[in-house]
Design a protein around this motif. Structure first.
Motif, PDB file in Angstrom:
ATOM      1  N   ALA A  34       0.821  -1.216   0.000  1.00 26.67           N
ATOM      2  CA  ALA A  34       0.000   0.000   0.000  1.00 26.67           C
ATOM      3  C   ALA A  34       0.853   1.264   0.000  1.00 26.67           C
ATOM      4  N   PRO A  35       1.803   1.365  -0.921  1.00 25.68           N
ATOM      5  CA  PRO A  35       2.661   2.560  -0.909  1.00 25.68           C
ATOM      6  C   PRO A  35       1.873   3.842  -1.108  1.00 25.68           C
ATOM      7  N   GLN A  36       0.721   3.744  -1.756  1.00 22.57           N
ATOM      8  CA  GLN A  36      -0.049   4.954  -2.033  1.00 22.57           C
ATOM      9  C   GLN A  36      -0.669   5.535  -0.766  1.00 22.57           C
ATOM     10  N   LEU A  37      -0.688   4.741   0.300  1.00 23.95           N
ATOM     11  CA  LEU A  37      -1.214   5.258   1.569  1.00 23.95           C
ATOM     12  C   LEU A  37      -0.114   5.906   2.402  1.00 23.95           C
ATOM     13  N   GLY A  38       1.127   5.678   2.050  1.00 26.21           N
ATOM     14  CA  GLY A  38       2.240   6.205   2.837  1.00 26.21           C
ATOM     15  C   GLY A  38       2.627   7.604   2.407  1.00 26.21           C
ATOM     16  N   ARG A  39       3.145   8.371   3.368  1.00 26.20           N
ATOM     17  CA  ARG A  39       3.734   9.680   3.080  1.00 26.20           C
ATOM     18  C   ARG A  39       5.102   9.657   3.740  1.00 26.20           C
ATOM     19  N   SER A  40       6.147   9.740   2.933  1.00 23.50           N
ATOM     20  CA  SER A  40       7.488   9.454   3.416  1.00 23.50           C
ATOM     21  C   SER A  40       8.175  10.662   4.047  1.00 23.50           C
ATOM     22  N   ALA A  41       8.407  10.565   5.338  1.00 21.40           N
ATOM     23  CA  ALA A  41       9.156  11.609   6.038  1.00 21.40           C
ATOM     24  C   ALA A  41      10.582  11.674   5.503  1.00 21.40           C
ATOM     25  N   LEU A  42      11.140  10.535   5.112  1.00 18.74           N
ATOM     26  CA  LEU A  42      12.509  10.524   4.579  1.00 18.74           C
ATOM     27  C   LEU A  42      12.592  11.330   3.285  1.00 18.74           C
ATOM     28  N   LYS A  43      11.535  11.219   2.462  1.00 15.71           N
ATOM     29  CA  LYS A  43      11.537  12.011   1.234  1.00 15.71           C
ATOM     30  C   LYS A  43      11.511  13.498   1.564  1.00 15.71           C
ATOM     31  N   GLY A  44      10.830  13.867   2.653  1.00 13.75           N
ATOM     32  CA  GLY A  44      10.854  15.267   3.081  1.00 13.75           C
ATOM     33  C   GLY A  44      12.270  15.703   3.412  1.00 13.75           C
ATOM     34  N   VAL A  45      12.966  14.857   4.146  1.00 11.58           N
ATOM     35  CA  VAL A  45      14.361  15.147   4.499  1.00 11.58           C
ATOM     36  C   VAL A  45      15.212  15.268   3.233  1.00 11.58           C
ATOM     37  N   GLU A  46      15.018  14.337   2.309  1.00 15.76           N
ATOM     38  CA  GLU A  46      15.853  14.332   1.102  1.00 15.76           C
ATOM     39  C   GLU A  46      15.550  15.528   0.201  1.00 15.76           C
ATOM     40  N   LEU A  47      14.286  15.873   0.072  1.00 15.88           N
ATOM     41  CA  LEU A  47      13.948  17.021  -0.769  1.00 15.88           C
ATOM     42  C   LEU A  47      14.462  18.318  -0.159  1.00 15.88           C
ATOM     43  N   THR A  48      14.522  18.376   1.169  1.00 11.46           N
ATOM     44  CA  THR A  48      15.146  19.547   1.795  1.00 11.46           C
ATOM     45  C   THR A  48      16.609  19.620   1.375  1.00 11.46           C
ATOM     46  N   ASP A  49      17.301  18.510   1.455  1.00  9.93           N
ATOM     47  CA  ASP A  49      18.707  18.491   1.047  1.00  9.93           C
ATOM     48  C   ASP A  49      18.855  18.902  -0.419  1.00  9.93           C
ATOM     49  N   ILE A  50      17.995  18.387  -1.260  1.00  6.48           N
ATOM     50  CA  ILE A  50      18.069  18.745  -2.682  1.00  6.48           C
ATOM     51  C   ILE A  50      17.837  20.240  -2.855  1.00  6.48           C
ATOM     52  N   GLY A  51      16.787  20.737  -2.198  1.00  7.04           N
ATOM     53  CA  GLY A  51      16.490  22.164  -2.286  1.00  7.04           C
ATOM     54  C   GLY A  51      17.671  23.008  -1.839  1.00  7.04           C
TER      55      GLY A  51
END
Lengths: 485, 485, 485, 485
Positions: free
Chosen positions: A229-246
């Motif tokens: 059920a990946p569509q139900l998840g919201r990834s905190a790690l992706k938030g961390v990674e997108l901050t780094d990218i930004g």
């Protein structure tokens, strides 16, 4: 937390920028001689204190034994103690005399993680993985305490009015003890604050440091089975990674002197669960605090943008915020004069041979084993890449420090070489030069109200137009770690 | 805009999912025969119209000659014209008869960029880089028009009441002309709308398509000299790129049937200037429009997050928004029956040899040169990966289309093979099958009010619980391109 | 590692896809009755074993007490033990009889991190943060052992030739103990392998799982002071992050059934040092192992590209690689028949009331508290989203398992509800149904060589054209954790 | 391509760094007076040439009319022409005299895109969107030509031996015409090369520029329908984007003076097709060419890493590679002296009023309308952020240029203000100062062999240890654009 970037400066820029000029001859001074003689006579006790701290290296906020050692020494020599200030059991204040002016010396005494090292010329820990004094704070604490006592003896002898104060400041390496002490108001009545730091050169350190904010970005998402059920998840790690990218995308558009660097302190649990929690830890630095504040705002917007992108939440926590150190011209000049009165440390052939052995692993072909000169005082302040918890204090009290050679030329700070020398005669010699210079500078400050006045003017001038406003929350409290048995 | 994904389905899923079952024997029908005979007798005129459009391929909204050709044909055959509807000079409506029911057939006639191709079995453009009919819309337009006239002849002969309508719908390949026509209200009184599309198989296309939104993200930043003052610049291109990154990070958390794809339509000017303007163009697709709407919201948040991250602004423009096509069981069954009455196209040995030559460059080892069978009608609707401007219309009018083989089996839509066959006898044969099937289905709809009724019920049933709400702004206007001389 | 995605299937897809059909009447069977009677008579001992394991939940490769409990039970009942197989102290094999055929049953007994829970109808740990049997492996281990003993009693009574074997398989939740056992060759002579798993429904689980590879990407860079010399640093963390970005960019171009998910297990130390080491941990899944292998290759190229981009090095370590489970039609049919002979578990009103209380926090408005039916056997295999260490075994031995309801309908696997029920009468009831079904199926396999033959044929058929080639390095060794006192 | 970053320097750094010192009194010089008188007498002809070029602004490599104008002027004054050198129809060489030494002056004459502007004090194009002389190259070309003729008149009169050469160098703004001329060997025998550039200040421009490489990354992927078969596509655009991401991740680890900036020149076609082709365009800059070369290598590895990540191919094309300009102390000192002999341009009250009007839109509150002073010559070279095609030439021939105020103080280069002034008396005045200074410096070089010698020594000294090795491919050819009618 102090890198020896000054070395680089001394070898390149200084050569062209700073005009040494002819030095004024220095007249003999009976007051300072009193202090110097006392220090020479009592060197052994100071040595014992510095080695006792070196032998029981304690990490930030754990410096129970080290602070007790210093308090005992100061109390035995007639200082009045105030213990556990600013909510830190290992912070203290020791007073001698009373009234104005208030001239203060600070000491540090915390050690560093995993830098245990024997007091010998080759690498090898006392206890593998244990802490060690790789920044020489044992020398700072003991040297400053010796200087304070020496000045108190002179004050007593010369019936000098005013308060002499020793600040026992913990946790310089970690959370910045001086910042908490400043916020608790304990520096409020100080007229001038002086100190010193071990280095590979001897110099009145007339330079700015970088300002720095230490910030954590805690993301909160929604866990879900990452396969079913990946569509139900919201990834905190992706938030961390997108901050780094930004932030990496932001780099093109910040000033050359800015530095932003980070690590990921929580990157999720097991791959089969979309991470509901993740965290990164940032240092945001620049030569000016106002640039740090601007960049903190921008990086925060990036983190909020990353949260928006990932449909997660972010909590932004400023753990520490340090202004760049404000150097003080008047006190730096006094220190430079006093260093030249005291003279640089002089090392034996045996010590130099040991230093050369210590330089070998650095593979830099350094010609000088140990610095035995005093660097010229630059006309205009230099700019270091380091940061320190003196930063905020220096925006509230006229402050200045100098550096004395206590380890091999070219060795990096926070290295086994520094730990070793801090427990050897090489370090002790530097400490004695420092103690005398601190004492002489304190005497200058007590004797010459105009020096204090000029220092204050320089202080006010440098602050002008730059409000002091910290990014940390008001009323923050330091963590407390009980003493382990 | 229609990909032949049905092929894949027909070879794999269909085999297991759809139960053909015994077909009911088909009784002879004098009404349909009237129409069929008229079509056989007037094939040449239809062929001429289709080739005339094929010979002057015109891009979306530029179909001046093509639409005039069709209007002339219909007007000459007794239809009343309404020209330039819905703000599009190349959209038109042709009416025959009056009153209820209103049974409508749509035609398309726009060509595709750079698909110019001679009507021969090997690749080679008529004019290098010029448009071409790689989607066979010349066959759609002419075939549908012939069918409409044939039905009008039967209506006249049999004195049938009601309105027969031909919708001339431009720009299927680009902006979706039918969407603008729908919003202008021109489909409001239609009882059933039918059509057809060239394919490599023949089938009553009982399937959903994907819903799709076409969105542009226009970022606005601040220009600055990228070498001497990058810190003053705010890069619109970085906004575009961070949106793309955010969307790629989002992919893990969307449904399997979702599709998001994009290009960068403005990536800045010269490298030495921080780009102040940049733009990307997205298609957001899913099997259900509600998922498209959800993802549009999320992607918009990503773009806004990217703007926040880069300190730029973003403008979000929805150019088009198409619901998934709603298939209609009742009409699809009628079409399936009529296809079987008419029979699949039958090709000559020469045509098959040509088709085989055309299949060679596909390197797929396809056994069948041209499909000569009718695919079974699936029990439950299939799911295509394509999108079309029939989507929105099908949510407002009971609609259904079928497909007829007009090009080599296994050839991709929008290929030179399709362009070539659309100008050859292979395509003409398919067009005639299509015209007869359209005519027969229209006759069914005129004759059997219960068929219209069942179609409406199926239509209402499929829409239930799914509101029709477009993401495009209200009162949007199509662009107008004047006719070039 | 097994998610109850079957529930979703049973409620939606199953309804349309699977045709139950009329069930053949089941004749009484004296052989199975022997086993059933023994199980009824010895239920209490099995219950004790299952609760003993439940009361001392041990994590993967730490199952010292749990494996001893099972070994003692089997040895006491006449089985011959082989301990510490495949380099794992907690893996064992128990044999009864000798020669062909070799019919085997597997048991599992490892617990899950932080799922400690009392055997009651409301949430609450026995010990906060301690492990717990949230996947019901205590029931699997004990139920399978009881079944094995029951079959051995029948073999003894009926003088059946052949080998009955119990595989004690540790670490299903973590490293996949069965994989190491397979590679050690211990399944080589098995004719058929059967097992079961707790679920919220009862069904012969005729379905594929997903294949999965567990991979770590260890990046090595160059440390440097991030403020004073960032240009000398090469960030291993950036290597990790660029791999993640590359994988997110790859997502658009992988198959719909593929799943790639990861966490960052080492994100660097302190921000002021450019991270010289960093690590991420990936699961790469798809319905077919060949797609996993392809994606592993691509993701590896991404990681190598990230290393190239960051001038770091990457080491790629495949910790585990599991093929999708191959279902076996012949054995699944036997299991389905036996489940219907045994009948689904029947629960008391009190148990149902408890289950309803447990369902409340799920907020799903579930009507059925506990499943008391047997799901229809699907015609064609379903497709689960889970993965299991049975995958590889099922590609080397004809294998099949079934599922029995042991916890509230709709509860997620790896939840407190599952832990609780696995220690309550609800779970015990399911375990007894499972033990009987396992025993009956083993008896079928011993008695009917043609069943074994058909199972082998189905097995060979499903493997055809798909070589078995693991991504893990040859001769890999499991980690060993000594028993803590 | 030259940004006026010098302005910033002149206002801040220069104030502290450069010590003006007492200027040596300048003796009258009959030789220079000869040239100055000729220039005063022939100003009108030069003015006409400069305005003729200004009135027909031509883009890089399209300067047919402009080059003809200059050739005609030089030929009419006795110079021998070599046309169409180095494969560029608009490049030329004009010679006067023969033998050694060879003293050369360069001229430029290309215009800029979309900078059309009337010769008035307020913004407004002559032709909207047309090119314009926003870098004042019309003044460079004509001023340098006038100076060359003046020197030739003096040579004739004074019977001076040696060659005086005028280099007509096209395309400074775009591809760098001088680089192609250098590679064609046409500068091989030159002893000293001098030139000038319009600015908002007057100064012997003793400074380095940045080195720069202009690089394109062309990615090639695989097209596929992005909705129906994304798994078959390999996105070239993703290759471009991952390169950008990799470069942004690299930024933390490059030197402070480095600059990398880029745009996307091809970002794909329509969203529904996975882009098979995409391209980005990078400038890679640093103070030293060796750092540019290092970064080019790293960025190339990033691009190759991105190709590996996306399974695409990348082609890396270096279009241009320019070293930092090497300043020449000896010639700069001569230019500084001559500027002081000639004196800065003096502007009328009317001109100043016009300049003030032009400064208004800049909103900078600038006090000085037009600079009428000569900036002090810095002791050590400054560092500009600009790049120019003089870079490579200056590594092969001792070269130096100066700048003369020809437009309002504080106006940015490449602005309408520059275009306007280049066609007005303000610009003409600056041009005359430049022509005289060029002539005087050429006369110095002809008369004093020791000056040429010192210039060569300085040149050799600055190059020492830095090999000249270009990143561009050998034997590259400039594009040729035929003259439009």
């Amino acid at each position: 937390m102090k890198a020896n970037t000054f070395v680089g400066l001394s070898l390149s820029l200084l050569a062209t920028l700073f005009l040494p000029g002819p030095l004024a001859p220095v007249a003999p001074d009976a007051d300072k001689d009193t202090a110097f003689r006392w220090l020479d006579a009592n060197e052994e006790a100071m040595r014992r204190v510095s080695l006792s701290i070196w032998n029981t290296p304690e990490l930030a906020l754990h410096e129970y034994k080290s602070s007790r050692e210093l308090m005992a020494y100061l109390e035995a020599n007639g200082f009045h103690l105030e213990k556990g200030v600013a909510g830190m059991p290992t912070a203290f204040i020791a007073n001698y005399g009373s009234g104005k002016p208030v001239i203060a010396i600070y000491g540090e005494y915390d050690a560093l993680v995993a830098l245990s090292q024997k007091a010998v010329g080759s690498p090898g820990p006392v206890i593998e993985g244990a802490p060690g004094h790789g920044c020489g704070h044992n020398l700072i604490g003991a040297g400053a305490a010796g200087a304070a006592v020496a000045v108190s003896k002179w004050m007593e002898a010369a019936t000098i009015k005013g308060t002499l104060r020793y600040y026992g400041t913990p946790a310089e390496e970690a959370i910045g003890g001086k910042g908490y002490m400043l916020e608790a108001g304990v520096f409020r009545d100080v007229d001038a604050l002086i100190g010193w730091h071990p280095q590979d050169v001897t110099t009145a350190s007339f330079q700015y440091s970088k300002a720095v904010a230490s910030v954590r970005f805690k993301f909160k998402g929604v866990a879900a089975h990452a396969s079913s059920a990946p569509q139900l998840g919201r990834s905190a790690l992706k938030g961390v990674e997108l901050t780094d990218i930004g932030v990496n995308f932001m780099r093109e558009h910040i000033k050359e002197d800015a530095r932003i660097h980070s690590v990921i302190t929580n990157g999720g649990g097991q791959p089969n669960v979309v991470p509901a929690a993740a965290e990164s830890w940032y240092y945001i630095r620049a030569n000016k605090h106002e640039d740090v504040a601007d960049m903190f705002e921008w990086v925060s917007e990036i983190a909020r943008g990353a949260a928006m992108m990932t449909r997660t939440q972010v909590e932004i926590i400023v753990d520490d915020d340090s202004y760049q150190v404000l150097p003080n011209r008047a006190i730096a000049e006094a220190m430079d004069r006093n260093l030249r009165v005291v003279g640089p440390p002089k090392f034996s052939e045996e010590e130099k041979a040991t230093a050369r052995r210590m330089q070998e692993p650095l593979k830099k072909n350094i010609e000088i084993p140990l610095s035995e000169r005093i660097e010229p005082l630059p006309e205009t302040p230099g700019q270091g890449a380091f940061s320190t918890d003196m930063g905020n204090v220096s925006w509230n009290v006229p402050s200045q420090e100098f550096e004395v050679a206590t380890y091999p030329y070219g060795a990096p700070i926070h290295s086994w070489q520094v730990t070793a020398c801090s427990g050897m005669s090489i370090g002790q010699k530097g400490m004695m030069v420092a103690a005398k210079t601190l004492a002489a500078t304190a005497i200058d400050l007590f004797k010459n109200p105009s020096l204090v006045e000029t220092a204050k003017k320089d202080f006010e001038e440098r602050k002008k137009g730059h409000p002091f406003h910290l990014l940390t929350p008001p009323n923050r409290r330091p963590p407390v770690f009980p003493e382990s048995q």
